[in-house]
Design an enzyme around this catalytic site. Structure first.
Site, PDB file in Angstrom:
ATOM      1  N   TYR A 120      47.443  -4.632  33.646  1.00  0.00           N
ATOM      2  CA  TYR A 120      48.378  -4.663  34.514  1.00  0.00           C
ATOM      3  C   TYR A 120      48.243  -2.919  35.156  1.00  0.00           C
ATOM      4  O   TYR A 120      47.682  -2.793  36.130  1.00  0.00           O
ATOM      5  CB  TYR A 120      49.522  -4.969  34.190  1.00  0.00           C
ATOM      6  CG  TYR A 120      49.899  -6.453  34.336  1.00  0.00           C
ATOM      7  CD1 TYR A 120      48.932  -7.362  34.254  1.00  0.00           C
ATOM      8  CD2 TYR A 120      51.273  -6.787  34.930  1.00  0.00           C
ATOM      9  CE1 TYR A 120      49.399  -8.864  34.336  1.00  0.00           C
ATOM     10  CE2 TYR A 120      51.447  -8.055  35.108  1.00  0.00           C
ATOM     11  CZ  TYR A 120      50.821  -9.037  35.060  1.00  0.00           C
ATOM     12  OH  TYR A 120      50.957 -10.425  35.282  1.00  0.00           O
TER      13      TYR A 120
ATOM     14  N   GLU B 211      57.409 -11.774  30.081  1.00  0.00           N
ATOM     15  CA  GLU B 211      57.040 -10.800  29.062  1.00  0.00           C
ATOM     16  C   GLU B 211      58.463 -10.296  28.884  1.00  0.00           C
ATOM     17  O   GLU B 211      58.965  -9.790  27.844  1.00  0.00           O
ATOM     18  CB  GLU B 211      56.389  -9.638  29.975  1.00  0.00           C
ATOM     19  CG  GLU B 211      56.133  -8.304  28.941  1.00  0.00           C
ATOM     20  CD  GLU B 211      55.433  -7.459  29.716  1.00  0.00           C
ATOM     21  OE1 GLU B 211      54.910  -7.590  30.795  1.00  0.00           O
ATOM     22  OE2 GLU B 211      54.806  -6.389  28.966  1.00  0.00           O
TER      23      GLU B 211
HETATM   24  C1  LIG Z   1      54.977   0.834  24.725  1.00  0.00           C
HETATM   25  C2  LIG Z   1      54.281   0.506  25.996  1.00  0.00           C
HETATM   26  C3  LIG Z   1      53.604  -0.592  26.136  1.00  0.00           C
HETATM   27  C4  LIG Z   1      52.846  -0.922  27.439  1.00  0.00           C
HETATM   28  N1  LIG Z   1      51.858  -1.837  27.333  1.00  0.00           N
HETATM   29  C5  LIG Z   1      51.049  -2.073  28.805  1.00  0.00           C
HETATM   30  C6  LIG Z   1      50.244  -3.260  28.678  1.00  0.00           C
HETATM   31  O1  LIG Z   1      49.826  -3.878  27.533  1.00  0.00           O
HETATM   32  N2  LIG Z   1      49.416  -3.352  29.918  1.00  0.00           N
HETATM   33  C7  LIG Z   1      49.858  -2.849  30.827  1.00  0.00           C
HETATM   34  O2  LIG Z   1      49.151  -2.980  31.770  1.00  0.00           O
HETATM   35  N3  LIG Z   1      50.864  -1.791  30.926  1.00  0.00           N
HETATM   36  C8  LIG Z   1      51.571  -1.650  29.831  1.00  0.00           C
HETATM   37  N4  LIG Z   1      52.442  -0.555  29.750  1.00  0.00           N
HETATM   38  C9  LIG Z   1      52.640   0.334  30.898  1.00  0.00           C
HETATM   39  C10 LIG Z   1      53.999  -0.015  31.359  1.00  0.00           C
HETATM   40  O3  LIG Z   1      54.005  -1.231  32.207  1.00  0.00           O
HETATM   41  C11 LIG Z   1      54.241   1.196  32.681  1.00  0.00           C
HETATM   42  O4  LIG Z   1      54.345   2.388  31.726  1.00  0.00           O
HETATM   43  C12 LIG Z   1      55.480   0.987  33.239  1.00  0.00           C
HETATM   44  O5  LIG Z   1      55.498   0.005  34.153  1.00  0.00           O
HETATM   45  C13 LIG Z   1      55.982   2.408  33.901  1.00  0.00           C
HETATM   46  O6  LIG Z   1      54.806   2.829  34.681  1.00  0.00           O
HETATM   47  P1  LIG Z   1      54.556   4.254  34.859  1.00  0.00           P
HETATM   48  O7  LIG Z   1      54.112   4.767  33.200  1.00  0.00           O
HETATM   49  O8  LIG Z   1      53.298   4.578  35.480  1.00  0.00           O
HETATM   50  O9  LIG Z   1      55.658   5.134  35.041  1.00  0.00           O
HETATM   51  P2  LIG Z   1      56.138   5.693  36.738  1.00  0.00           P
HETATM   52  O10 LIG Z   1      56.174   4.467  37.381  1.00  0.00           O
HETATM   53  O11 LIG Z   1      55.168   6.746  37.057  1.00  0.00           O
HETATM   54  O12 LIG Z   1      57.523   5.852  36.186  1.00  0.00           O
HETATM   55  C14 LIG Z   1      58.174   7.201  36.004  1.00  0.00           C
HETATM   56  C15 LIG Z   1      59.463   7.470  36.150  1.00  0.00           C
HETATM   57  O13 LIG Z   1      60.017   7.051  37.457  1.00  0.00           O
HETATM   58  C16 LIG Z   1      60.890   6.154  37.465  1.00  0.00           C
HETATM   59  N5  LIG Z   1      60.582   5.282  38.487  1.00  0.00           N
HETATM   60  C17 LIG Z   1      59.421   4.827  39.229  1.00  0.00           C
HETATM   61  N6  LIG Z   1      59.717   4.199  40.499  1.00  0.00           N
HETATM   62  C18 LIG Z   1      61.107   4.210  40.536  1.00  0.00           C
HETATM   63  C19 LIG Z   1      61.880   3.376  41.367  1.00  0.00           C
HETATM   64  N7  LIG Z   1      61.307   2.873  42.550  1.00  0.00           N
HETATM   65  N8  LIG Z   1      63.080   3.558  41.053  1.00  0.00           N
HETATM   66  C20 LIG Z   1      63.709   4.467  40.325  1.00  0.00           C
HETATM   67  N9  LIG Z   1      62.748   4.891  39.220  1.00  0.00           N
HETATM   68  C21 LIG Z   1      61.642   4.779  39.495  1.00  0.00           C
HETATM   69  C22 LIG Z   1      60.492   5.222  36.182  1.00  0.00           C
HETATM   70  O14 LIG Z   1      61.598   4.383  35.947  1.00  0.00           O
HETATM   71  C23 LIG Z   1      60.175   6.175  35.045  1.00  0.00           C
HETATM   72  O15 LIG Z   1      61.417   6.441  34.676  1.00  0.00           O
HETATM   73  C24 LIG Z   1      52.983  -0.285  28.716  1.00  0.00           C
HETATM   74  C25 LIG Z   1      53.916   0.951  28.530  1.00  0.00           C
HETATM   75  C26 LIG Z   1      54.360   1.388  27.121  1.00  0.00           C
HETATM   76  C27 LIG Z   1      55.363   2.620  27.115  1.00  0.00           C
END
Ligand SMILES: Cc1cc2nc3c(=O)[nH]c(=O)nc-3n(C[C@H](O)[C@H](O)[C@H](O)COP(=O)(O)OP(=O)(O)OC[C@H]3O[C@@H](n4cnc5c(N)ncnc54)[C@H](O)[C@@H]3O)c2cc1C
Lengths: 404, 378
Positions: free
Chosen positions: A137, A252
């Site tokens: 994803y 999920e």
């Molecule tokens: C342990 C773990 C397992 C995972 N496993 C998978 C996996 O198997 N496959 C996969 O595809 N992904 C996986 N992920 C990824 C996960 O889905 C993303 O890390 C998550 O969706 C957040 O995206 P980002 O890391 O890019 O953070 P960002 O989107 O950059 O967010 C950074 C910060 O900004 C905040 N933020 C962003 N947008 C908004 C908004 N609109 N309003 C308020 N706050 C906001 C967020 O809450 C966060 O605090 C995993 C992540 C972790 C930590």
């Protein structure tokens, strides 16, 4: 055989009990360490040979996926029977035979959106733990804003061609197959996404592990260059993947939460208050010596209890036909908070014993807790961050509007 | 444990919600306050009786409707929504339960029909300090031949300023702090030696300090076994705590709904304030806590009807969770309404004031956290 009446349910319970007595190996009734967890797939090593036997026996009955339809190898049980099965399993402290993204999220989505041929092809292998799936994803530029994903998927007549990069792909380096979101139309956002499946051994797929603060590296950066994918591996309509993606996220969130990130009590391991008693001490009435910590532990345990009751309530309401949509987000948010609070308190209760990293001089269990504490910080990020889940509650449940 | 209402319970809930909305809205409480009635409204009491609310826990053989605790919880939640000042908690829940669980057949026949019909209201006179402490009773109850003589004082008795009969917890044995040696007495308000000091409380419901000076109580007015009052008192208190938690849930829900409406109508900077994410997240967190509290309250209510053995634990869970939620929600109700929320003219202050009283009654969240920990052995 359908078991519907309550008396049949008693019969069912007896049968389950007898069967488990005979078929659950003794070593599968003990707490397990992280490296003993069975994820299945082509590369599964089965550290303990009995875990292989246990998986095979459970899968044979379809009980790794007890409520899935029998025609694809599932258990075909109704909700009450599943409940009985789970009760009987936890009664003997049975280990979960198979951990699997296939069981938790991909399978349910495929059962809903896949065609007959795809279900026949993929579901039985999930149930038996023969295929290990990973979730493609997130991308470097598309985390919370998942629909901003860029991985390109072109129609080349007899196949699709995929180019791009994913990130945070849990266990991509150990997975056999990936369910992946790709962009099939770059001119529109949500309506230009498709849901596709392919073998991780396909040419052009490369994975690079990422190390976490907990020291383990279940994550990968995943690169696709000119990966050819047969056309029958696209699920649903071309450009119709977003709907599937969102539904899968609900699965999920619910599966993450139903387990409370695996924080469910009664797994045979020591509980938070036990650690506190050992490391902080008690007075002559058996009360924890640190009154402030005791209060915060009680506060947490009450929250955990309220959480458990809420999961049950939502299941009962769903069963009674009431609308419970979007509770997944409420529950995911609460589960993350609960699990993180628990590990903060665990570390505090352990005191300096909880500050070991590796080597001698620290209790083995305490070192596992230290790692789990660090890992728990991901609970409010994985599967949709807490902020995003609060956004969902505000918008979908409470109907609050978007900023203009 | 049941989280889904039966049809009968749903009907009762709807009746209760409609009644409090139409007849006992917050405006009504304001009226009682402004006219100096101090929370007491005999007319409302009569209507509550006609609807059968006083008899919800009382079996049909004693002229009640015998619907049980989940049903009573619906009435409590409804009255919590509008902060209605009624004798339901003290009479229909605590008084009826004390007589049902501790009374002799003769006492049941004498008192339960009167409670069910609204003829008699009761109030539990237990605490003597400013914190809930069932074992801390010092009020002396001395054997005097044909009964007992009571001497002592009770503080902040809810409904004490208008109840007809007090259920007084006295000490027949041991000293303050002992859990044994307590005895329960039915003491009519007009008994010789009883004096009532009416209190004006922050929530406008009112209460009373009671003093007992050489009050004679005949043997027939002893409730349950002498010296073993705690055996009845604890389960009665737990029912009261659970019912009160249901009321608190109702107050929290109503305050939240009011705030939710405001977020969707008030504009600043050309935007609905509800579109600001900082406020959306606060609303979503409140909603999450409401959901968790609601699960605890339902579980606790149905535990009583199912006669489960974890009622005490669930009562403490429900009361503590409801306490935290009602403070969170009522405080945020004032804050998110901005200046208008600080005015007496607005309703939000009423919720915040009542929340503090609800919290103090029958044990605060910290009392119940302590009890929860104790029940769980740490
Ligand atoms: C342990 C773990 C397992 C995972 N496993 C998978 C996996 O198997 N496959 C996969 O595809 N992904 C996986 N992920 C990824 C996960 O889905 C993303 O890390 C998550 O969706 C957040 O995206 P980002 O890391 O890019 O953070 P960002 O989107 O950059 O967010 C950074 C910060 O900004 C905040 N933020 C962003 N947008 C908004 C908004 N609109 N309003 C308020 N706050 C906001 C967020 O809450 C966060 O605090 C995993 C992540 C972790 C930590």
């Amino acid at each position: 055989m359908p078991y519907d009446a309550p008396s049949d349910l008693d019969t069912f319970r007896e049968e389950v009990r007898d069967w488990l007595e005979e078929n659950c190996p003794p070593s599968m009734r003990t707490p397990q360490t992280e490296d003993e967890v069975v994820w299945g797939g082509r590369r599964e090593k089965f550290k303990n040979p009995e875990s292989k036997v246990w998986l095979e026996r459970m899968a044979e009955r379809g009980w790794t996926a007890p409520h899935w339809p029998k025609e694809y190898g599932g258990g075909g049980l109704n909700r009450d029977q599943v409940k009985v099965l789970n009760q009987e399993l936890s009664r003997i402290n049975a280990r979960i035979p198979l951990h699997s993204f296939g069981l938790w999220m991909f399978g349910p989505a495929l059962l809903e959106f896949g065609n007959e041929e795809q279900k026949k092809r993929f579901i039985p292998d999930i149930i038996h733990g023969r295929t290990r799936w990973c979730q493609g994803y997130s991308e470097p530029g598309a985390g919370s804003d998942l629909a901003g994903l860029q991985t390109k998927c072109e129609d080349k007549g007899d196949h699709y061609l995929i180019n791009g990069q994913k990130v945070w792909t849990s266990y991509a380096d150990q997975a056999d197959w990936i369910f992946c979101l790709v962009r099939t139309d770059p001119t529109v956002k949500h309506e230009g996404i498709s849901f596709i499946l392919f073998d991780m051994e396909s040419e052009g797929v490369e994975t690079r592990p990422i190390k976490l603060i907990s020291g383990s590296s279940p994550f990968c950066e995943t690169f696709f260059s000119d990966v050819k994918v047969p056309k029958d591996q696209l699920v649903g309509e071309v450009n119709g993947g977003w709907k599937i993606a969102k539904r899968l996220l609900q699965f999920e969130r619910s599966s993450i939460s139903a387990s409370g990130f695996g924080a469910a009590r009664g797994s045979g391991a020591l509980e938070l208050e036990d650690y506190a008693k050992i490391h902080v001490g008690t007075d002559s009435d058996g009360k924890l010596l640190d009154g402030d910590l005791r209060g915060r532990i009680a506060d947490h345990q009450m929250y955990a209890k309220a959480f458990g009751l809420t999961v049950r309530r939502s299941q009962e309401q769903a069963k009674a036909g009431q609308e419970v949509g979007h509770t997944a987000s409420i529950i995911k948010y609460a589960a993350a908070k609960m699990n993180q609070d628990k590990y903060e308190l665990m570390i505090e209760a352990l005191g300096t014993e909880g500050l070991g990293w590796e080597g001698e001089g620290f209790d083995k269990g305490a070192k596992m807790i230290t790692r789990a504490w660090l890992r728990s910080k991901g609970n409010s990020i994985e599967g949709g961050t807490s902020e995003i889940n609060l956004n969902v509650v505000a918008k979908r449940v409470l109907g609050l509007r978007e900023h203009q | 444990m049941s989280f889904v209402l039966t049809e009968d319970q749903e009907m009762l809930r709807d009746t209760a919600i409609n009644f409090t909305r139409d007849e006992l809205p917050v405006k009504h409480l304001r009226g009682l306050r402004d006219s100096g009635k101090n929370g007491a409204d005999p007319e409302a009491r009569q209507k509550l009786a006609e609807l059968g609310f006083f008899g919800v826990l009382i079996p049909e053989e004693y002229d009640g409707v015998g619907m049980g605790m989940v049903a009573l919880g619906q009435v409590m939640e409804a009255q919590g929504r509008t902060l209605a000042s009624t004798p339901i908690l003290q009479t229909a829940c605590i008084g009826a339960s004390a007589i049902l669980l501790g009374g002799s057949e003769a006492q049941k026949q004498e008192w339960l029909p009167k409670i069910a019909s609204g003829e008699v209201t009761t109030a539990l006179a237990l605490d003597e300090g400013s914190h809930h402490n069932p074992a801390g009773v010092a009020t002396e109850a001395e054997r005097d031949g044909q009964g007992y003589t009571l001497n002592g004082a009770k503080k902040y008795v809810q409904d004490g300023h208008h109840a007809d009969v007090f259920i007084v917890v006295g000490r027949t044995f041991g000293e303050a702090g002992d859990t044994h040696g307590l005895t329960l007495f039915l003491v009519p308000r007009d008994a010789n030696g009883v004096s009532v000091q009416t209190l004006n409380t922050v929530d406008s419901h009112g209460a009373a300090h009671l003093t007992f000076e050489d009050v004679h109580v005949p043997e027939s007015h002893v409730l349950g076994a002498a010296d073993k009052g705690m055996d009845i008192l604890e389960p009665v208190l737990d029912r009261g705590r659970i019912a009160l938690a249901a009321e608190m849930l109702g107050s929290s829900r109503a305050a939240f709904e009011m705030t939710h409406d405001y977020l969707q109508t008030r504009k600043q900077f050309g935007q609905l304030i509800g579109s600001f994410q900082a406020l959306q997240h606060r609303a979503a967190k409140m909603f999450t806590d409401l959901e968790l509290t609601s699960s605890c309250v339902s579980a606790a209510l149905s535990a009583v009807d199912d006669q489960r053995n974890d009622i005490a634990e669930l009562a403490s869970l429900a009361k503590a969770m409801a306490g935290e939620t009602v403070h969170l929600v009522s405080n945020d109700t004032v804050q998110l309404h901005g200046g208008i929320g600080m005015t007496d003219e607005h309703e939000s202050g009423f919720y915040m004031k009542r929340a503090r009283v609800q919290e103090a009654l029958l044990g605060s969240a910290s009392f119940h956290r302590d009890r929860f920990a104790q029940i769980n052995g740490y």
